[in-house]
Design a protein around this motif. Structure first.
Motif, PDB file in Angstrom:
ATOM      1  N   UNK A   1      43.924 -20.421   5.321  1.00  0.00           N
ATOM      2  CA  UNK A   1      43.570 -18.927   5.937  1.00  0.00           C
ATOM      3  C   UNK A   1      42.913 -19.003   7.805  1.00  0.00           C
ATOM      4  N   UNK A   2      43.695 -20.632   8.290  1.00  0.00           N
ATOM      5  CA  UNK A   2      43.240 -20.412   9.163  1.00  0.00           C
ATOM      6  C   UNK A   2      44.499 -19.774  10.466  1.00  0.00           C
ATOM      7  N   UNK A   3      45.230 -19.394   9.303  1.00  0.00           N
ATOM      8  CA  UNK A   3      46.496 -18.767  10.649  1.00  0.00           C
ATOM      9  C   UNK A   3      45.999 -17.449  11.018  1.00  0.00           C
ATOM     10  N   UNK A   4      46.407 -17.159  12.406  1.00  0.00           N
ATOM     11  CA  UNK A   4      45.769 -16.002  12.928  1.00  0.00           C
ATOM     12  C   UNK A   4      46.837 -14.913  12.536  1.00  0.00           C
ATOM     13  N   UNK A   5      45.913 -13.577  11.820  1.00  0.00           N
ATOM     14  CA  UNK A   5      46.078 -12.207  11.580  1.00  0.00           C
ATOM     15  C   UNK A   5      46.029 -11.147  12.606  1.00  0.00           C
ATOM     16  N   UNK A   6      46.876 -10.348  12.207  1.00  0.00           N
ATOM     17  CA  UNK A   6      46.812  -8.858  12.429  1.00  0.00           C
ATOM     18  C   UNK A   6      45.938  -8.108  11.920  1.00  0.00           C
ATOM     19  N   UNK A   7      45.666  -7.228  13.078  1.00  0.00           N
ATOM     20  CA  UNK A   7      44.650  -6.387  12.874  1.00  0.00           C
ATOM     21  C   UNK A   7      45.303  -5.197  11.597  1.00  0.00           C
ATOM     22  N   UNK A   8      44.549  -4.586  10.351  1.00  0.00           N
ATOM     23  CA  UNK A   8      45.234  -3.438   9.957  1.00  0.00           C
ATOM     24  C   UNK A   8      45.401  -2.523  10.612  1.00  0.00           C
ATOM     25  N   UNK A   9      46.307  -1.654  10.278  1.00  0.00           N
ATOM     26  CA  UNK A   9      46.914  -1.031  11.178  1.00  0.00           C
ATOM     27  C   UNK A   9      46.089   0.711  10.212  1.00  0.00           C
ATOM     28  N   UNK A  10      45.504   1.664  11.302  1.00  0.00           N
ATOM     29  CA  UNK A  10      45.192   2.312  10.566  1.00  0.00           C
ATOM     30  C   UNK A  10      45.917   3.061   9.133  1.00  0.00           C
ATOM     31  N   UNK A  11      45.567   3.651   8.662  1.00  0.00           N
ATOM     32  CA  UNK A  11      46.784   4.426   7.540  1.00  0.00           C
ATOM     33  C   UNK A  11      47.382   5.651   7.730  1.00  0.00           C
ATOM     34  N   UNK A  12      47.829   6.021   7.569  1.00  0.00           N
ATOM     35  CA  UNK A  12      48.877   7.014   8.194  1.00  0.00           C
ATOM     36  C   UNK A  12      48.934   8.391   7.817  1.00  0.00           C
ATOM     37  N   UNK A  13      48.193   9.200   8.118  1.00  0.00           N
ATOM     38  CA  UNK A  13      47.682  10.691   7.792  1.00  0.00           C
ATOM     39  C   UNK A  13      48.834  11.532   7.756  1.00  0.00           C
ATOM     40  N   UNK A  14      50.801  11.099   7.716  1.00  0.00           N
ATOM     41  CA  UNK A  14      51.496  12.080   7.520  1.00  0.00           C
ATOM     42  C   UNK A  14      51.533  12.439   8.704  1.00  0.00           C
ATOM     43  N   UNK A  15      50.851  12.665  10.024  1.00  0.00           N
ATOM     44  CA  UNK A  15      51.343  13.683  11.157  1.00  0.00           C
ATOM     45  C   UNK A  15      52.362  12.570  12.099  1.00  0.00           C
ATOM     46  N   UNK A  16      53.283  13.206  12.225  1.00  0.00           N
ATOM     47  CA  UNK A  16      54.791  13.225  12.848  1.00  0.00           C
ATOM     48  C   UNK A  16      54.510  12.188  14.146  1.00  0.00           C
TER      49      UNK A  16
ATOM     50  N   UNK B   1      53.851  -0.629  14.610  1.00  0.00           N
ATOM     51  CA  UNK B   1      51.757  -1.775  14.473  1.00  0.00           C
ATOM     52  C   UNK B   1      52.263  -2.031  12.575  1.00  0.00           C
ATOM     53  N   UNK B   2      52.759  -1.384  12.109  1.00  0.00           N
ATOM     54  CA  UNK B   2      52.932  -1.375  10.747  1.00  0.00           C
ATOM     55  C   UNK B   2      53.916  -2.740  10.150  1.00  0.00           C
ATOM     56  N   UNK B   3      55.647  -2.501  10.884  1.00  0.00           N
ATOM     57  CA  UNK B   3      56.406  -3.683  10.964  1.00  0.00           C
ATOM     58  C   UNK B   3      55.537  -4.719  11.108  1.00  0.00           C
ATOM     59  N   UNK B   4      55.220  -4.743  12.337  1.00  0.00           N
ATOM     60  CA  UNK B   4      54.501  -6.042  12.679  1.00  0.00           C
ATOM     61  C   UNK B   4      53.491  -6.895  12.597  1.00  0.00           C
ATOM     62  N   UNK B   5      52.512  -6.443  11.213  1.00  0.00           N
ATOM     63  CA  UNK B   5      52.124  -6.625  10.002  1.00  0.00           C
ATOM     64  C   UNK B   5      52.702  -6.782   9.147  1.00  0.00           C
ATOM     65  N   UNK B   6      53.498  -6.520   8.842  1.00  0.00           N
ATOM     66  CA  UNK B   6      54.524  -6.966   7.689  1.00  0.00           C
ATOM     67  C   UNK B   6      55.430  -8.517   8.028  1.00  0.00           C
ATOM     68  N   UNK B   7      56.287  -7.927   8.972  1.00  0.00           N
ATOM     69  CA  UNK B   7      56.592  -9.053   9.575  1.00  0.00           C
ATOM     70  C   UNK B   7      55.638 -10.758   9.247  1.00  0.00           C
ATOM     71  N   UNK B   8      54.844 -10.621  10.260  1.00  0.00           N
ATOM     72  CA  UNK B   8      53.289 -11.265  10.315  1.00  0.00           C
ATOM     73  C   UNK B   8      52.785 -11.829   8.797  1.00  0.00           C
TER      74      UNK B   8
END
Length: 86
Positions: free
Chosen positions: A54-69, A78-85
């Motif tokens: 658990x000592x690995x640095x993590x990206x913060x969770x991005x806010x939930x997508x509200x559906x607005x284009x 943001x979500x792609x970077x989070x999933x890659x990390x």
């Protein structure tokens, strides 16, 4: 070759042989010291604590997508970077 030249050559070879024996003895002592160092390092590696996962640095969770284009442009990278990390 005269006897004196032969005698001097034998003496020179004996001195060279003695020098090589001394050097070999010195190298053996160095080798023994290095073996002790290697053994100590192996023991250290075997007994050291393993780092927690658990000592690995993590990206913060991005806010939930509200559906607005308009939000999609910033949310998608943001979500792609989070999933890659993760």
């Amino acid at each position: 070759m005269s006897d004196l030249a032969l005698f001097l050559l034998v003496q020179q070879l004996q001195q060279e042989l003695q020098n090589q024996r001394t050097e070999i003895q010195s190298l053996r002592l160095d080798l023994d010291a290095l073996r002790v160092d290697v053994h100590q390092l192996q023991l250290y590696l075997q007994t050291r604590p393993t780092p927690a996962l658990t000592t690995c640095p993590r990206l913060p969770d991005p806010p939930r997508f509200d559906g607005k284009p308009l939000m999609l442009r910033t949310w998608l990278p943001l979500i792609r970077a989070k999933l890659r990390s993760d």
